[in-house]
Design a protein around this motif. Structure first.
Motif, PDB file in Angstrom:
ATOM      1  N   SER A 175       4.006   0.806  -3.612  1.00  0.00           N
ATOM      2  CA  SER A 175       3.156   0.839  -4.807  1.00  0.00           C
ATOM      3  C   SER A 175       2.021  -0.166  -4.691  1.00  0.00           C
ATOM      4  CB  SER A 175       3.986   0.543  -6.060  1.00  0.00           C
ATOM      5  OG  SER A 175       4.964   1.540  -6.254  1.00  0.00           O
ATOM      6  N   LEU A 176       2.331  -1.336  -4.188  1.00  0.00           N
ATOM      7  CA  LEU A 176       1.328  -2.380  -3.991  1.00  0.00           C
ATOM      8  C   LEU A 176       0.252  -1.907  -3.008  1.00  0.00           C
ATOM      9  CD1 LEU A 176       0.365  -5.351  -4.329  1.00  0.00           C
ATOM     10  CD2 LEU A 176       1.929  -5.937  -2.465  1.00  0.00           C
ATOM     11  N   ILE A 177       0.658  -1.314  -1.907  1.00  0.00           N
ATOM     12  CA  ILE A 177      -0.290  -0.796  -0.917  1.00  0.00           C
ATOM     13  C   ILE A 177      -1.187   0.264  -1.558  1.00  0.00           C
ATOM     14  CG2 ILE A 177      -0.470   0.601   1.199  1.00  0.00           C
ATOM     15  CD1 ILE A 177       2.135  -0.891   2.129  1.00  0.00           C
ATOM     16  N   TYR A 178      -0.587   1.169  -2.314  1.00  0.00           N
ATOM     17  CA  TYR A 178      -1.337   2.242  -2.973  1.00  0.00           C
ATOM     18  C   TYR A 178      -2.347   1.664  -3.968  1.00  0.00           C
ATOM     19  CZ  TYR A 178      -2.230   6.486  -5.679  1.00  0.00           C
ATOM     20  OH  TYR A 178      -2.827   7.542  -6.325  1.00  0.00           O
ATOM     21  N   MET A 179      -1.903   0.710  -4.791  1.00  0.00           N
ATOM     22  CA  MET A 179      -2.803   0.125  -5.789  1.00  0.00           C
ATOM     23  C   MET A 179      -3.949  -0.628  -5.132  1.00  0.00           C
ATOM     24  SD  MET A 179      -0.366  -1.069  -8.955  1.00  0.00           S
ATOM     25  CE  MET A 179       0.766  -2.023  -7.970  1.00  0.00           C
ATOM     26  N   ALA A 196      -7.775   0.321  -5.721  1.00  0.00           N
ATOM     27  CA  ALA A 196      -8.668  -0.697  -6.278  1.00  0.00           C
ATOM     28  C   ALA A 196      -9.856  -0.963  -5.364  1.00  0.00           C
ATOM     29  CB  ALA A 196      -7.900  -1.993  -6.536  1.00  0.00           C
ATOM     30  N   ASN A 197      -9.650  -0.852  -4.055  1.00  0.00           N
ATOM     31  CA  ASN A 197     -10.707  -1.146  -3.094  1.00  0.00           C
ATOM     32  C   ASN A 197     -11.540   0.070  -2.705  1.00  0.00           C
ATOM     33  OD1 ASN A 197     -10.044  -3.891  -2.948  1.00  0.00           O
ATOM     34  ND2 ASN A 197      -8.478  -3.501  -1.418  1.00  0.00           N
ATOM     35  N   SER A 198     -11.165   1.237  -3.202  1.00  0.00           N
ATOM     36  CA  SER A 198     -11.929   2.441  -2.859  1.00  0.00           C
ATOM     37  C   SER A 198     -13.136   2.549  -3.788  1.00  0.00           C
ATOM     38  CB  SER A 198     -11.049   3.689  -2.999  1.00  0.00           C
ATOM     39  OG  SER A 198     -10.897   4.036  -4.357  1.00  0.00           O
ATOM     40  N   ASN A 199     -14.072   3.349  -3.392  1.00  0.00           N
ATOM     41  CA  ASN A 199     -15.243   3.589  -4.231  1.00  0.00           C
ATOM     42  C   ASN A 199     -14.987   4.719  -5.219  1.00  0.00           C
ATOM     43  OD1 ASN A 199     -16.753   1.584  -2.990  1.00  0.00           O
ATOM     44  ND2 ASN A 199     -17.420   2.973  -1.359  1.00  0.00           N
ATOM     45  N   GLU A 223       2.520 -11.028  -3.792  1.00  0.00           N
ATOM     46  CA  GLU A 223       1.305 -10.254  -3.554  1.00  0.00           C
ATOM     47  C   GLU A 223       0.947  -9.397  -4.756  1.00  0.00           C
ATOM     48  OE1 GLU A 223       1.800  -8.136   0.145  1.00  0.00           O
ATOM     49  OE2 GLU A 223       2.101  -9.997   1.261  1.00  0.00           O
ATOM     50  N   LEU A 224       1.956  -8.859  -5.438  1.00  0.00           N
ATOM     51  CA  LEU A 224       1.712  -8.063  -6.642  1.00  0.00           C
ATOM     52  C   LEU A 224       1.093  -8.928  -7.737  1.00  0.00           C
ATOM     53  CD1 LEU A 224       1.893  -5.456  -8.238  1.00  0.00           C
ATOM     54  CD2 LEU A 224       4.294  -5.993  -8.730  1.00  0.00           C
ATOM     55  N   LYS A 225       1.611 -10.120  -7.912  1.00  0.00           N
ATOM     56  CA  LYS A 225       1.055 -11.026  -8.920  1.00  0.00           C
ATOM     57  C   LYS A 225      -0.398 -11.372  -8.589  1.00  0.00           C
ATOM     58  CE  LYS A 225       2.071 -15.221 -11.511  1.00  0.00           C
ATOM     59  NZ  LYS A 225       3.051 -16.290 -11.715  1.00  0.00           N
ATOM     60  N   SER A 226      -0.677 -11.621  -7.346  1.00  0.00           N
ATOM     61  CA  SER A 226      -2.052 -11.911  -6.925  1.00  0.00           C
ATOM     62  C   SER A 226      -2.971 -10.733  -7.213  1.00  0.00           C
ATOM     63  CB  SER A 226      -2.109 -12.233  -5.434  1.00  0.00           C
ATOM     64  OG  SER A 226      -1.449 -13.421  -5.159  1.00  0.00           O
ATOM     65  N   LEU A 227      -2.500  -9.521  -6.948  1.00  0.00           N
ATOM     66  CA  LEU A 227      -3.306  -8.335  -7.224  1.00  0.00           C
ATOM     67  C   LEU A 227      -3.602  -8.218  -8.712  1.00  0.00           C
ATOM     68  CD1 LEU A 227      -4.692  -5.741  -6.218  1.00  0.00           C
ATOM     69  CD2 LEU A 227      -2.502  -4.566  -6.595  1.00  0.00           C
ATOM     70  N   ILE A 228      -2.594  -8.394  -9.540  1.00  0.00           N
ATOM     71  CA  ILE A 228      -2.799  -8.317 -10.992  1.00  0.00           C
ATOM     72  C   ILE A 228      -3.859  -9.325 -11.427  1.00  0.00           C
ATOM     73  CG2 ILE A 228      -1.751  -8.713 -13.265  1.00  0.00           C
ATOM     74  CD1 ILE A 228       0.912  -7.686 -11.978  1.00  0.00           C
ATOM     75  N   LYS A 229      -3.780 -10.522 -10.905  1.00  0.00           N
ATOM     76  CA  LYS A 229      -4.736 -11.569 -11.285  1.00  0.00           C
ATOM     77  C   LYS A 229      -6.162 -11.245 -10.857  1.00  0.00           C
ATOM     78  CE  LYS A 229      -1.731 -15.552 -11.703  1.00  0.00           C
ATOM     79  NZ  LYS A 229      -1.473 -16.926 -11.249  1.00  0.00           N
ATOM     80  N   GLN A 230      -6.321 -10.538  -9.747  1.00  0.00           N
ATOM     81  CA  GLN A 230      -7.667 -10.268  -9.259  1.00  0.00           C
ATOM     82  C   GLN A 230      -8.298  -9.020  -9.871  1.00  0.00           C
ATOM     83  OE1 GLN A 230      -6.888  -9.748  -5.008  1.00  0.00           O
ATOM     84  NE2 GLN A 230      -7.769  -7.720  -5.100  1.00  0.00           N
ATOM     85  N   LEU A 231      -7.498  -8.121 -10.438  1.00  0.00           N
ATOM     86  CA  LEU A 231      -8.048  -6.891 -10.998  1.00  0.00           C
ATOM     87  C   LEU A 231      -8.778  -7.160 -12.308  1.00  0.00           C
ATOM     88  CD1 LEU A 231      -5.110  -4.393 -10.345  1.00  0.00           C
ATOM     89  CD2 LEU A 231      -7.235  -4.648  -9.037  1.00  0.00           C
TER      90      LEU A 231
END
Length: 149
Positions: free
Chosen positions: A61-65, A69-72, A127-135
């Motif tokens: 799920s993390l990889i998918y998100m 998030a990084n796609s255009n 890594e999931l927490k970091s992703l949430i913080k950056q979104l």
């Protein structure tokens, strides 16, 4: 810079997940290796296989998100239909039926080593927490993750 209310809600949910992970790992820590690998039936998962399934699902799920998030690609904003799908999913998982895990997350026949599994799961959570913080809020409101079912 203060966190948005939406991000705070996401992080609160994440903290509840962290509490659940802590409880699961504490329970597993209280067992010996034989108990962690014990299965009540040959085709049933043992406790470590269950945790491996959870960790693998979270990692994928993390990889998918991250990819979304990084796609255009323009992400759809979640709305009533998303909420309805989530309600149906929760209802399906609350019923007394068993569902076969997708092949990619199936733990059948695997024998994970507990300390490595625990370490890997904590890394995925970090890594999931970091992703949430950056979104940003727009991405957090989007359909950045759809359950495979």
């Amino acid at each position: 810079m203060s966190e948005s209310e939406l991000k705070r809600k996401c992080l609160d949910i994440f903290e509840k997940m962290e509490d659940q992970q802590t409880d699961i790992l504490a329970e597993l820590d209280s067992l010996n290796d034989e108990q962690r690998h014990f299965s009540i039936e040959p085709e049933k998962w043992n406790p470590l296989q269950v945790v491996l399934h959870l960790m693998t699902a979270e990692k994928l799920s993390l990889i998918y998100m991250r990819r979304k998030a990084n796609s255009n690609e323009q992400l759809e904003t979640s709305g009533y239909l998303s909420k309805l799908r989530m309600l149906v999913l929760k209802l399906a998982f609350s019923l007394p039926f068993k569902y076969k895990a997708p092949r990619i997350t199936d733990s059948t026949g695997k024998e994970p080593e507990y300390e490595k599994l625990k370490s890997d799961w904590k890394t995925v959570r970090s890594e999931l927490k970091s992703l949430i913080k950056q979104l940003d809020d727009e991405t957090l409101r989007s359909e950045i993750l759809k359950h495979p079912r």
